[in-house]
Design a protein around this motif. Structure first.
Motif, short mmCIF file in Angstrom:
data_model
loop_
_atom_site.label_atom_id
_atom_site.label_comp_id
_atom_site.label_asym_id
_atom_site.label_seq_id
_atom_site.Cartn_x
_atom_site.Cartn_y
_atom_site.Cartn_z
N VAL A 1 0.85 -1.20 0.00
CA VAL A 1 0.00 0.00 0.00
C VAL A 1 0.88 1.25 0.00
O VAL A 1 1.74 1.42 0.87
N LEU A 2 0.65 2.13 -0.98
CA LEU A 2 1.39 3.38 -1.09
C LEU A 2 0.60 4.57 -0.59
O LEU A 2 1.17 5.55 -0.10
N LYS A 3 -0.72 4.50 -0.72
CA LYS A 3 -1.56 5.65 -0.40
C LYS A 3 -2.93 5.16 0.00
O LYS A 3 -3.48 4.23 -0.61
N VAL A 4 -3.51 5.78 1.03
CA VAL A 4 -4.86 5.43 1.50
C VAL A 4 -5.75 6.65 1.36
O VAL A 4 -5.36 7.76 1.74
N ASP A 5 -6.95 6.45 0.81
CA ASP A 5 -7.85 7.59 0.60
C ASP A 5 -9.28 7.15 0.86
O ASP A 5 -9.60 5.96 0.86
N ARG A 6 -10.15 8.17 1.11
CA ARG A 6 -11.57 7.86 1.28
C ARG A 6 -12.38 8.84 0.46
O ARG A 6 -12.23 10.05 0.60
N GLY A 7 -13.22 8.31 -0.41
CA GLY A 7 -14.06 9.14 -1.25
C GLY A 7 -15.51 8.75 -1.10
O GLY A 7 -15.92 8.10 -0.12
N ARG A 8 -16.32 9.13 -2.10
CA ARG A 8 -17.76 8.85 -2.04
C ARG A 8 -18.05 7.36 -2.03
O ARG A 8 -19.06 6.91 -1.49
N ARG A 9 -17.15 6.58 -2.61
CA ARG A 9 -17.38 5.13 -2.71
C ARG A 9 -16.63 4.36 -1.64
O ARG A 9 -16.41 3.16 -1.75
N GLY A 10 -16.22 5.06 -0.57
CA GLY A 10 -15.58 4.38 0.54
C GLY A 10 -14.06 4.42 0.46
O GLY A 10 -13.48 5.21 -0.27
N TRP A 11 -13.42 3.51 1.22
CA TRP A 11 -11.95 3.48 1.28
C TRP A 11 -11.36 2.91 0.00
O TRP A 11 -11.86 1.93 -0.55
N VAL B 1 -7.18 2.36 -1.97
CA VAL B 1 -5.73 2.46 -1.81
C VAL B 1 -5.07 2.44 -3.18
O VAL B 1 -5.63 1.88 -4.14
N GLU B 2 -3.90 3.08 -3.25
CA GLU B 2 -2.99 2.86 -4.37
C GLU B 2 -1.95 1.87 -3.86
O GLU B 2 -1.37 2.07 -2.79
N ALA B 3 -1.71 0.80 -4.62
CA ALA B 3 -0.81 -0.26 -4.16
C ALA B 3 0.11 -0.69 -5.30
O ALA B 3 -0.29 -0.69 -6.47
N GLU B 4 1.34 -1.07 -4.94
CA GLU B 4 2.36 -1.46 -5.90
C GLU B 4 2.49 -2.98 -5.91
O GLU B 4 2.70 -3.60 -4.85
N CYS B 5 2.37 -3.59 -7.10
CA CYS B 5 2.50 -5.04 -7.21
C CYS B 5 3.96 -5.44 -6.97
O CYS B 5 4.88 -4.80 -7.48
N SER B 6 4.16 -6.50 -6.21
CA SER B 6 5.53 -6.89 -5.84
C SER B 6 6.31 -7.46 -7.01
O SER B 6 7.54 -7.37 -7.04
N ASP B 7 5.62 -8.03 -8.01
CA ASP B 7 6.35 -8.63 -9.13
C ASP B 7 6.56 -7.66 -10.29
O ASP B 7 7.67 -7.49 -10.78
N SER B 8 5.51 -6.95 -10.69
CA SER B 8 5.62 -6.08 -11.87
C SER B 8 5.89 -4.63 -11.51
O SER B 8 6.20 -3.83 -12.40
N GLU C 1 3.78 -2.57 -10.97
CA GLU C 1 2.63 -1.81 -11.46
C GLU C 1 1.87 -1.23 -10.27
O GLU C 1 1.72 -1.87 -9.23
N ILE C 2 1.39 0.00 -10.42
CA ILE C 2 0.61 0.64 -9.37
C ILE C 2 -0.87 0.57 -9.72
O ILE C 2 -1.28 1.00 -10.81
N ARG C 3 -1.65 0.01 -8.80
CA ARG C 3 -3.09 -0.17 -9.03
C ARG C 3 -3.89 0.57 -7.97
O ARG C 3 -3.46 0.72 -6.83
N THR C 4 -5.07 1.06 -8.38
CA THR C 4 -6.02 1.64 -7.43
C THR C 4 -7.05 0.57 -7.10
O THR C 4 -7.67 -0.02 -8.00
N ILE C 5 -7.24 0.32 -5.80
CA ILE C 5 -8.13 -0.76 -5.36
C ILE C 5 -9.20 -0.18 -4.44
O ILE C 5 -8.88 0.45 -3.43
#
Length: 559
Positions: A524-534, A536-543, A545-549
């Motif tokens: 987990v790189l970043k934690v946020d809360r918006g209209r649709r709840g919590w 995170v931006e997270a970095e995949c350990s293998d690639s 790649e940064i994903r928003t979950i």
């Protein structure tokens, strides 16, 4: 009192920010109300805004004293791109361009003027600025003005006199690192002992601190390659000696790498071009002496390696502070080879010439008389030094003599002049045995920090008079100084308190946590809360790649 609406509109319209960081707004209000200030903020903490924004509101002009021409030029260009009326005056600006800028100053065309302290040696410049309406004096890298600091520059010792030449305007001094005694001395030199002090903590949780003992040059090279390949750039590798840099460059090129090299003996064009290319790169590697880095504002530096031990913890902290400004994890590793201590001890000798050496330099200049400008540093070095002819004692001595008005000008610019002979015993007042002792103690402290078996942050903070708890995220906390890159890449960041949102609800995850989504492991790189709840931006350990979950719409597990 200052107008809050005006401050925020300038922040938004000129600097593109909606909110201030930390105590920036408090500093700016204090300055706008006419107060003096000492601001200590970590590298990347937003020091420059503390005087740049007031400069756009105050009625007169702000003068900024800065130690490096390249740094001044970069800041002026960045301000001009924001529509700010800023300029700089230095020896590289000549002819009609200098004349136009000087006329612009008199006609009120600028809000900020950047200069080095040396510029106030020029009578025509001093005469000009005395006629101007100066609302604020800003002293950047203020630790340079006192021998208590770790990067003392003799010309900076005259800043108090420069302030008087400007009519003693409200003054703000800024630096990333200064111990309490250095803070006191800075304010004494400036003549503002009662200035308000704004002191930020030195915590940078995204920096993974590590010190690794090595036993040979070969081991150093292998570890550097391991970090480059395992962490990836952009990155900076600091070495103490230029010859060490060039040797490392040759070794890396033989291994297929293509690093940039930066040191003080390159031309101004080479240094500037290299810095611009690195700033724009996505994975570039720089091999550099400590001449590189001041003014670098690159947020995505992923590692900083000290290939040789720095001379002080202040220098070390300032240099590692250039990594991880984007908030993502960055590796800061110091490679400690015991013989490197001898190199730093030589530097201390060269930075603190003996009184007899100072008088010897003056005697040579007296022999040359009015033709001294036609000679060179190398000629003095050849006369006074039978060995170690590459050392910097002559340059250091000339700087000290210049700060006491014994000489003016420089060999490089062809205008060096001996203004007066030394008074009887004056050489003992010019150099300080006490400063040399302090420099040696700082080096000893640096060596002790490397060998310490306590948390890196705790022992670092103790040196700056700051209390802290073990971080849980350095090589010592995670198993000793032989930390490997697997531990670095997968550590969880230590036991920090979990923040709450406005409702008081704690987030389900925090920065640094590891989660599994399907078969993928992510950090987990970043934690946020918006209209649709919590989310995170997270970095995949293998690639990587940064994903928003979106946590409430995704099946995930904490690891």
């Amino acid at each position: 009192m200052t107008d809050p609406q005006n401050i925020h509109s300038v922040l938004r319209d000129h600097f593109g920010h909606e909110e201030f960081q930390g105590f920036q707004e408090e500093v700016i209000r204090h300055v706008l109300d006419g107060g003096d200030a000492l601001v200590i903020l970590p590298t990347g903490g937003g020091k420059s805004l503390c005087y740049q924004l007031p400069a756009l509101i105050l009625p007169g002009m702000t003068v900024v004293l800065s130690p490096l021409i390249a740094l001044m030029q970069d800041q002026v260009e960045a301000l001009e791109a924001k529509g700010v009326r800023a300029t700089c005056i230095h020896h590289g600006i000549v002819g009609q361009e200098r004349k136009a800028r000087m006329q612009g100053l008199e006609q009120g065309e600028y809000d900020l003027l950047y200069v080095t302290p040396e510029r106030f040696r020029k009578p025509e410049f001093v005469e000009l600025v005395r006629r101007l309406d100066i609302s604020l004096l800003a002293v950047d890298e203020a630790h340079c003005m006192t021998s208590w600091g770790h990067d003392f520059r003799p010309e900076y010792g005259r800043v108090g006199h420069i302030r008087e030449q400007l009519g003693c305007p409200p003054t703000i001094a800024l630096t990333a690192t200064a111990r309490p005694q250095t803070q006191d001395r800075i304010l004494d030199v400036l003549g503002i002992p009662d200035a308000r002090r704004f002191l930020a903590g030195i915590e940078r949780p995204e920096l993974f601190l590590s010190a690794r003992p090595i036993h040979s040059q070969e081991e150093r090279l292998e570890r550097i390659i391991e970090v480059i390949e395992g962490v990836g750039g952009p990155g900076i590798i600091y070495m103490t000696l230029i010859r060490s840099l060039t040797a490392l460059e040759d070794e890396l090129r033989q291994r297929g790498f293509d690093p940039w090299v930066y040191h003080g003996k390159l031309s101004a064009w080479e240094r500037r071009t290299m810095q611009q290319e690195f700033q724009a790169s996505k994975d570039g590697i720089v091999l550099a002496t400590n001449a590189f880095g001041m003014g670098i504002d690159k947020p995505d530096i992923r590692f900083i390696i000290h290939g040789q031990i720095p001379g002080s913890l202040e220098s070390y902290y300032q240099e590692v502070g250039r990594a991880g400004r984007d908030g993502r994890l960055a590796l800061c590793e110091l490679l400690y080879l015991e013989e490197d201590l001898a190199t730093q001890q030589k530097f201390i000798e060269w930075a603190n010439p003996a009184p007899e050496f100072v008088r010897g330099v003056v005697q040579i200049l007296e022999t040359w008389g009015e033709h001294a400008y036609a000679h060179s540093v190398e000629e003095i070095r050849d006369t006074l030094l039978l060995k170690n002819r590459g050392d910097g004692r002559v340059e250091t001595t000339l700087g000290l003599l210049r700060s006491r008005d014994v000489v003016s000008g420089d060999f490089e610019t062809g205008d060096l002049v001996l203004l007066r002979p030394l008074e009887v015993g004056e050489e003992y007042a010019i150099v300080s045995e006490e400063k040399k002792s302090r420099d040696l103690m700082r080096l000893l402290e640096m060596a002790r920090w490397v060998r310490a078996e306590t948390c890196r942050r705790v022992s670092l903070h103790e040196c700056f008079g700051v209390a802290s708890e073990p971080c849980g995220a350095c090589d010592v906390c995670l198993g000793g100084s032989s930390i490997d890159l697997i531990k670095f890449r997968h550590h969880g960041g230590g036991g920090r308190n979990m923040p709450c949102d406005e409702s008081g609800e704690a987030p389900p995850l925090r920065r640094g946590d590891w989660i599994r989504v399907g078969r993928r492991k992510l950090r987990v790189l970043k934690v946020d809360r918006g209209r649709r709840g919590w989310s995170v931006e997270a970095e995949c350990s293998d690639s990587l790649e940064i994903r928003t979950i979106e946590l409430e719409r995704t099946r995930w597990f904490r690891l």
